[in-house]
Design an enzyme around this catalytic site. Structure first.
Site, PDB file in Angstrom:
ATOM      1  N   SER A 147      -7.245 -24.451 -24.972  1.00  0.00           N
ATOM      2  CA  SER A 147      -8.093 -25.050 -24.010  1.00  0.00           C
ATOM      3  C   SER A 147      -9.416 -25.403 -24.764  1.00  0.00           C
ATOM      4  O   SER A 147      -9.831 -24.716 -25.336  1.00  0.00           O
ATOM      5  CB  SER A 147      -8.204 -24.528 -22.637  1.00  0.00           C
ATOM      6  OG  SER A 147      -9.182 -25.202 -21.967  1.00  0.00           O
ATOM      7  N   TYR A 160     -10.523 -16.836 -18.037  1.00  0.00           N
ATOM      8  CA  TYR A 160      -9.836 -17.942 -18.599  1.00  0.00           C
ATOM      9  C   TYR A 160     -10.307 -18.258 -19.730  1.00  0.00           C
ATOM     10  O   TYR A 160      -9.347 -18.678 -20.736  1.00  0.00           O
ATOM     11  CB  TYR A 160      -9.730 -19.052 -17.571  1.00  0.00           C
ATOM     12  CG  TYR A 160      -8.942 -20.268 -18.013  1.00  0.00           C
ATOM     13  CD1 TYR A 160      -7.672 -20.467 -17.642  1.00  0.00           C
ATOM     14  CD2 TYR A 160      -9.730 -21.410 -18.733  1.00  0.00           C
ATOM     15  CE1 TYR A 160      -6.887 -21.553 -17.989  1.00  0.00           C
ATOM     16  CE2 TYR A 160      -8.744 -22.596 -19.053  1.00  0.00           C
ATOM     17  CZ  TYR A 160      -7.428 -22.412 -18.729  1.00  0.00           C
ATOM     18  OH  TYR A 160      -6.666 -23.517 -18.957  1.00  0.00           O
TER      19      TYR A 160
END
Length: 289
Positions: A147, A160
Site C-alpha cells: 500500500s 496497517y
C-alpha cells in the site's frame, strides 16, 4: 480454456471474493488462467464462485476456505492448486483486514498481533509455500499487496501502515533470495481504491477526501489494480522482480498530506479496537472518553 496472456497458467488469489482480489480473479480468468480463490469468508466465497461460473468460467475457477494467518491453511491452499490444476504459476497474496485502529497507547496487543498475523505473516506464508512448489516447477510469479501507506508516515492506522512497510521490505528480500529459482516476487501498492473495505459504505465522503489528496480526477477502481496484476503475472514482466508498483492516481506524486485517505477518519482518533474487513467477523471497537 480461453486464450490470453495467462493461458495455461494457474493462479492462487487470497482474499479473492471481493474488491481487488475479485477484480483480479475476473481478469486472470479472462486472460486464460485457472484460478483458485482462497478466502476466510465462506459465504462470500460461495457467492463468488457461483457468479464466476455463471459468467462461463466453469471448472477453471475453484474456491477454498483459508485463514492466511494459519500455516496449515496456506500450505493446503497451494497444494490444492497443484492437485486440481497440475501447476502453480502465479500467487497473489492479497488477503487483508482493516486491522487495529486508534492511538498507539490505546491499541491492544492482541489487536496489533492479529493485524500482523493476517497482513504480514499471511504474506510470508504465501511466499514460503508458493516458493516451495514453484522451485520444483521451474519458477513463477508471486505478487504481494502492499500500500502507499507503507511508503511514508502520516497515513494511519499505524498498525496497517506498519504491516505494509514490512510487506515491501519482505518483498525485496524474497525477490533477491528466490531469483536463482526463477521465482519473481513483486508488490502492488494501491492508493485510494473504491472497495467496500476502503469506504465502509461512505463512498461519497471517501470521494471528497480523494479530491483533496489525489491529482487524477477519477476514482481508483479495483480493475485498475487488476490490470497491473496481469502485467506482473505474465511474461511481459519477466525481467521485473523486487519492485513495488504504486497504483494511486498520482497520490504519492502529490505528496502525502496529514490526512487519512479514508472516510470519516480523524487526525486524533476518538476510537480504538480492531476491524476484520470482509471476513464476516464483527468489529471490536470502543469509543474513547
Amino acid at each position: 480454456m480461453g486464450s490470453g496472456r495467462l493461458s495455461g497458467r494457474t493462479a492462487v488469489i487470497t482474499g479473492g471474493s471481493s474488491g481487488i482480489g475479485l477484480a483480479t480473479a475476473h481478469r486472470f480468468l479472462a486472460e486464460g488462467a485457472n484460478v483458485l480463490i482462497g478466502d476466510y469468508n465462506e459465504e462470500a466465497a460461495a457467492s463468488t464462485i457461483e457468479k464466476l461460473r455463471s459468467d462461463g468460467h466453469g471448472d477453471a475457477v475453484q474456491v477454498m476456505r483459508a485463514d492466511v494467518s494459519q500455516e496449515g491453511d496456506v500450505k493446503a491452499l497451494m497444494g490444492r492448486a497443484l492437485d486440481v490444476f497440475g501447476s502453480l504459476d502465479v500467487v497473489f497474496n492479497n488477503a487483508g483486514i482493516g486491522g487495529a485502529i486508534g492511538p498507539i497507547v490505546e491499541t491492544e496487543v492482541d489487536h496489533w498481533d492479529a493485524t500482523f498475523a493476517v497482513m504480514m505473516r499471511g504474506v510470508f506464508l504465501g511466499v514460503k509455500h508458493a516458493a516451495k512448489i514453484m522451485m520444483t516447477l521451474g519458477g513463477g510469479s508471486i505478487i504481494n499487496t502492499a500500500s502507499i501507506a507503507g511508503l511514508s508516515s502520516g497515513v494511519p492506522p499505524t498498525a496497517y501502515s506498519a504491516t505494509k512497510a514490512a510487506v515491501l521490505s519482505f518483498t525485496k528480500n524474497a525477490a533477491a533470495e528466490l531469483a536463482e529459482h526463477k521465482i519473481r516476487v513483486n508488490a502492488v501498492s494501491p492508493g485510494i481504491i473504491f472497495t467496500k473495505l476502503m469506504h465502509q459504505g461512505r463512498d461519497e465522503l471517501a470521494e471528497t477526501t480523494m479530491r483533496i489528496v489525489q491529482p487524477w480526477p477519477e476514482r481508483g477502481q479495483p480493475e485498475h489494480v487488476a490490470n497491473t496484476l496481469v502485467f506482473l503475472a505474465s511474461e511481459e514482466s519477466s525481467f521485473v522482480t523486487g519492485e513495488s508498483i504504486a497504483v494511486d492516481g498520482g497520490y504519492l506524486a502529490n505528496g502525502l498530506l496529514r490526512m487519512h485517505p479514508l472516510p470519516g477518519a480523524k487526525t486524533k482518533p476518538d476510537y480504538a479496537g480492531i476491524t476484520y474487513g470482509l471476513t464476516g467477523r464483527p468489529r471490536d471497537v470502543r469509543k474513547l472518553s
